[in-house]
Design an enzyme around this catalytic site. Sequence first.
Site, PDB file in Angstrom:
ATOM      1  N   HIS A   1      -9.894 -41.334  13.660  1.00 55.92           N
ATOM      2  CA  HIS A   1      -8.664 -40.548  13.656  1.00 55.92           C
ATOM      3  C   HIS A   1      -7.486 -41.187  14.375  1.00 55.92           C
ATOM      4  O   HIS A   1      -6.352 -40.791  14.152  1.00 55.92           O
ATOM      5  CB  HIS A   1      -8.926 -39.176  14.285  1.00 55.92           C
ATOM      6  CG  HIS A   1      -9.932 -38.366  13.529  1.00 55.92           C
ATOM      7  ND1 HIS A   1      -9.653 -37.753  12.330  1.00 55.92           N
ATOM      8  CD2 HIS A   1     -11.240 -38.090  13.790  1.00 55.92           C
ATOM      9  CE1 HIS A   1     -10.730 -37.117  11.896  1.00 55.92           C
ATOM     10  NE2 HIS A   1     -11.702 -37.304  12.763  1.00 55.92           N
ATOM     11  N   TYR A   2      -7.733 -42.148  15.257  1.00 56.56           N
ATOM     12  CA  TYR A   2      -6.649 -42.738  16.032  1.00 56.56           C
ATOM     13  C   TYR A   2      -6.649 -44.254  15.859  1.00 56.56           C
ATOM     14  O   TYR A   2      -7.662 -44.903  16.072  1.00 56.56           O
ATOM     15  CB  TYR A   2      -6.799 -42.397  17.524  1.00 56.56           C
ATOM     16  CG  TYR A   2      -6.674 -40.927  17.790  1.00 56.56           C
ATOM     17  CD1 TYR A   2      -5.445 -40.354  18.083  1.00 56.56           C
ATOM     18  CD2 TYR A   2      -7.784 -40.094  17.718  1.00 56.56           C
ATOM     19  CE1 TYR A   2      -5.320 -39.004  18.305  1.00 56.56           C
ATOM     20  CE2 TYR A   2      -7.674 -38.735  17.935  1.00 56.56           C
ATOM     21  CZ  TYR A   2      -6.438 -38.199  18.232  1.00 56.56           C
ATOM     22  OH  TYR A   2      -6.325 -36.864  18.448  1.00 56.56           O
ATOM     23  N   SER A   3      -5.519 -44.798  15.487  1.00 59.58           N
ATOM     24  CA  SER A   3      -5.436 -46.228  15.209  1.00 59.58           C
ATOM     25  C   SER A   3      -5.001 -47.051  16.405  1.00 59.58           C
ATOM     26  O   SER A   3      -4.908 -48.260  16.304  1.00 59.58           O
ATOM     27  CB  SER A   3      -4.449 -46.478  14.051  1.00 59.58           C
ATOM     28  OG  SER A   3      -4.905 -45.855  12.884  1.00 59.58           O
TER      29      SER A   3
END
Length: 447
Positions: A335-337
């Site tokens: 979900h988080y890059s």
Amino acid sequence: MSTFAEAAHLTPHQCANEINEILESDTFNINAKEIRNKLASLFSILTMQSLSIRREMKINTYRSYKSAIGKSLSFDKDDKIIKFTVRLRKTESLQKDIESALPSYKVVVSPFKNQEVSLFDRYEETHKYDASMVGLQFTNILSKEKDIWKIVSRIACFFDQSCVTTTKRAEYRLLLLGAVGNCCRYSDLKNLDPRTFEIYNNSFLGPIVRATVTETKSRTERYVNFYPVNGDCDLLISLYDYLRVCSPIEKTVSSNRPTNQTHQFLPESLARTFSRFLTQHVDEPVFKIWNGPKSHFGRHLMATFLSRSEKGKYVSSLGNWAGDREIQSAVARSHYSHGSVTVDDRVFAFISGFYKEAPLGSEIYVLKDPSNKPLSREELLEEEGNSLGSPPLSPPSSPRLVAQSFSAHPSLQLFEQWHGIISDEVLQFIAEYRRKHELRSQRTVVA
């Protein structure tokens, strides 16, 4: 043993012993608030330990489990049956683990289910928060005003109008400007380590201040930067105002990972009060969305701004600097890059409002107005009215850390409470930047 800091480092065996002692006590009463709270805490830790795929236990997960367990916990003393609900879809393996830890008791662990609600209530709930609605609101905001800092300035005006204390004004302003300027989460600002503040020479903006935060969502460390902004949203001025009126905060325990960090930068409760303030005082549709982004407004706004400016490669869909380094958490990786510690100096040049992309493109930036540029290192150290007592210096040839120390500054006493936590060199630089910024503003008004 009712707090995360106390319980996080217990072994499963120690947790089981604590639970047995409580249940076998002559004064045991499941309805006693203190006892119920302790049991909920211990069962939450056992639950997190049972989920062996977790590499660390985080306080927010603990709070979620503890809340559900505390509300549902029951104990049949005659049949020795313990029952509770936990926020998991499948609980079979967890139930077996806890029964093996407490062989004298039968344990029934139920998965968490939302209460049954009517068709009308379900319809209302699903329309309270909609991700597409949030995205549309940010698009609308930037359609009406292309200058992101004018949007931020308009919101920040409400702090001056409605905040009762100077402390709250400084906290809210730093949170808003810092989150926008760094495209970061509230927790990134809260958890940054004040001892890591340092002066860095940005190749476009000159000397800026930055600090490191290791407790990010992805657990990949990053820098939080405080730099000049064209207009009245200068992050360095906001940092000066915050350090002037706010005191250092001791680090709270947020996971079971060992850390040598002694202080955090923002209060734990700030996100809640900040969100409430925006809802009550700022007439902006995005703040009226139930459970919509408030303390995370900054990263959403900056992510949308960069995407609309064809700079979307620098942010993830959830608003953090993008990168391709490995992220430890599987959930965060999905979900988080965010995976980058540093960001290209050109990004801050563009965001600051001082620079524009040259007609040739290829991210070559030039000053919008050559007569309006950030304070240079030479200006900060010039002899005219210079209380630093240092001769003019040439900027370093490479945009690395500025090693040259500022000499003793008479305004250092303004930050006396931060002495020994933030280096004197950084505090002196911030004080001098604020003084020279004020002098330049006065000259501009006279002209």
